[in-house]
Enzyme design. Sequence first.
Site, PDB file in Angstrom:
ATOM      1  N   THR A  20      -3.681   8.025   2.940  1.00  0.00           N
ATOM      2  CA  THR A  20      -4.947   8.209   3.644  1.00  0.00           C
ATOM      3  C   THR A  20      -4.755   8.796   5.032  1.00  0.00           C
ATOM      4  O   THR A  20      -5.585   9.573   5.510  1.00  0.00           O
ATOM      5  CB  THR A  20      -5.692   6.861   3.752  1.00  0.00           C
ATOM      6  N   TYR A  34     -12.725  10.185  -0.078  1.00  0.00           N
ATOM      7  CA  TYR A  34     -11.921  11.286   0.452  1.00  0.00           C
ATOM      8  C   TYR A  34     -10.771  11.554  -0.508  1.00  0.00           C
ATOM      9  O   TYR A  34     -10.558  10.817  -1.480  1.00  0.00           O
ATOM     10  CB  TYR A  34     -11.364  10.924   1.838  1.00  0.00           C
ATOM     11  N   THR A 100      -1.650   3.286   2.221  1.00  0.00           N
ATOM     12  CA  THR A 100      -1.688   1.835   2.414  1.00  0.00           C
ATOM     13  C   THR A 100      -1.619   1.031   1.119  1.00  0.00           C
ATOM     14  O   THR A 100      -1.326  -0.162   1.156  1.00  0.00           O
ATOM     15  CB  THR A 100      -2.962   1.424   3.180  1.00  0.00           C
ATOM     16  N   ASP A 101      -1.878   1.655  -0.036  1.00  0.00           N
ATOM     17  CA  ASP A 101      -1.916   0.890  -1.282  1.00  0.00           C
ATOM     18  C   ASP A 101      -0.585   0.207  -1.593  1.00  0.00           C
ATOM     19  O   ASP A 101      -0.560  -0.928  -2.071  1.00  0.00           O
ATOM     20  CB  ASP A 101      -2.326   1.785  -2.456  1.00  0.00           C
ATOM     21  N   LYS A 173      -1.559  -5.931   2.357  1.00  0.00           N
ATOM     22  CA  LYS A 173      -2.918  -5.399   2.487  1.00  0.00           C
ATOM     23  C   LYS A 173      -3.892  -6.441   1.963  1.00  0.00           C
ATOM     24  O   LYS A 173      -3.817  -6.855   0.807  1.00  0.00           O
ATOM     25  CB  LYS A 173      -3.030  -4.092   1.707  1.00  0.00           C
ATOM     26  N   GLU A 294       5.846 -28.807 -10.076  1.00  0.00           N
ATOM     27  CA  GLU A 294       5.114 -29.129 -11.307  1.00  0.00           C
ATOM     28  C   GLU A 294       5.813 -28.531 -12.515  1.00  0.00           C
ATOM     29  O   GLU A 294       5.840 -29.128 -13.590  1.00  0.00           O
ATOM     30  CB  GLU A 294       3.679 -28.604 -11.215  1.00  0.00           C
TER      31      GLU A 294
END
Length: 337
Positions: A20, A34, A100-101, A173, A294
Amino acid sequence: KEVENQQKLANVVILATGGTIAGAGASAANSATYQAAKVGVDKLIAGVPELADLANVRGEQVMQIASESITNDDLLKLGKRVAELADSNDVDGIVITHGTDTLEETAYFLDLTLNTDKPIVVVGSMRPGTAMSADGMLNLYNAVAVASNKDSRGKGVLVTMNDEIQSGRDVSKSINIKTEAFKSAWGPLGMVVEGKSYWFRLPAKRHTVNSEFDIKQISSLPQVDIAYSYGNVTDTAYKALAQNGAKALIHAGTGNGSVSSRLTPALQTLRKTGTQIIRSSHVNQGGFVLRNAEQPDDKNDWVVAHDLNPEKARILVELAMVKTQDSKELQRIFWEY
C-alpha cells in the site's frame, strides 16, 4: 559544507517491495480502494525530500507486489539482499517498505535470520500516497530516522508505524481500516516524534546477532501450514494439509490453543505419522499458550507456540525444521525466540 554534512549523516538503503505504501487510488477520497504496488522506490523517496536531512538515502526495488502474494522464495531473496547490504561497511541502516498484510511475518523472519546489529526497519502504510491524510510519507520518514540512529542498533528488526517503534517479533496487524493498525501485546519499544526516537523497553527474546538461524545458510524452507479451529470444527482441513505435504501444522486454536475433542484423534494420528503439531491461539489481543495446562502436550508429543500468533509460529517452525525434526528441540526454540 554540503559535502561535510553528507559525510556526517548515516548511509541508509531503502529496499522497496511494493504494498500500500507504493499504492495509488483513482482519487484522493480512495483511502481503502486502490491498487497496491504501483509506485517505484525512487518516487517514494522523492515524495519525502526531508529524508535528506536525516541520512544519505538510496533506494533499490527488490520486488513490486502486494504482500499477501509474498512467498517463502521471496522472503529468502529479500533476506539475502538485506544480509549483503548489512555486511557492507558503507551501509549504516536499512529500511524495507512493505505491504501491511504480511509485514509482521517478514519482520519476524528477518528478526530471526539476519546476524547483524545494524538497524533494520520494516515500514508500510494503511493508505496509499494518493489518499487524503495518507500515512506513508511520515511512516517512511520515521523509519529512516530510526534506521539512521545508532541507538537503534542491537534491538532486533523493528517496525515503525503510526509514530510507534515496534518489535518485529511482537507486532501484528490488528485492524485493516485504521492507521493505528499495528499493535504488540506487550507494548511498543518506543516512539518517534519529529525524527527523534524515544525508547521504553528492549526485546527479551533471542534475535539477529543472538539467533542460531542464518539467512546465508538457508536455501529453502519446509512446507508448514495453518489450520483454523472454531466451534463445530472437523478434521478435514488438517488431514488435507498433511496429505498435501505439510511437514508441520500450526493449530490456530481458540483460547489457550484449545483442541476440540473432535480434533484430538486426528492430531494424535498425524503426529504419530510424522507431522509436527504446534498449538497456537487465534485470540485477537495476543494468545499465550500454556504447555500441559488442559491439553496433555507431553503425552501427545505436541509443541506449543508460547505467545506467538499462528502466522509467526509458522515462520519460526519453518526455520527450526531446517535444523531439527525433534519436538523437544522445537519446543526449546519456541521458548527462546
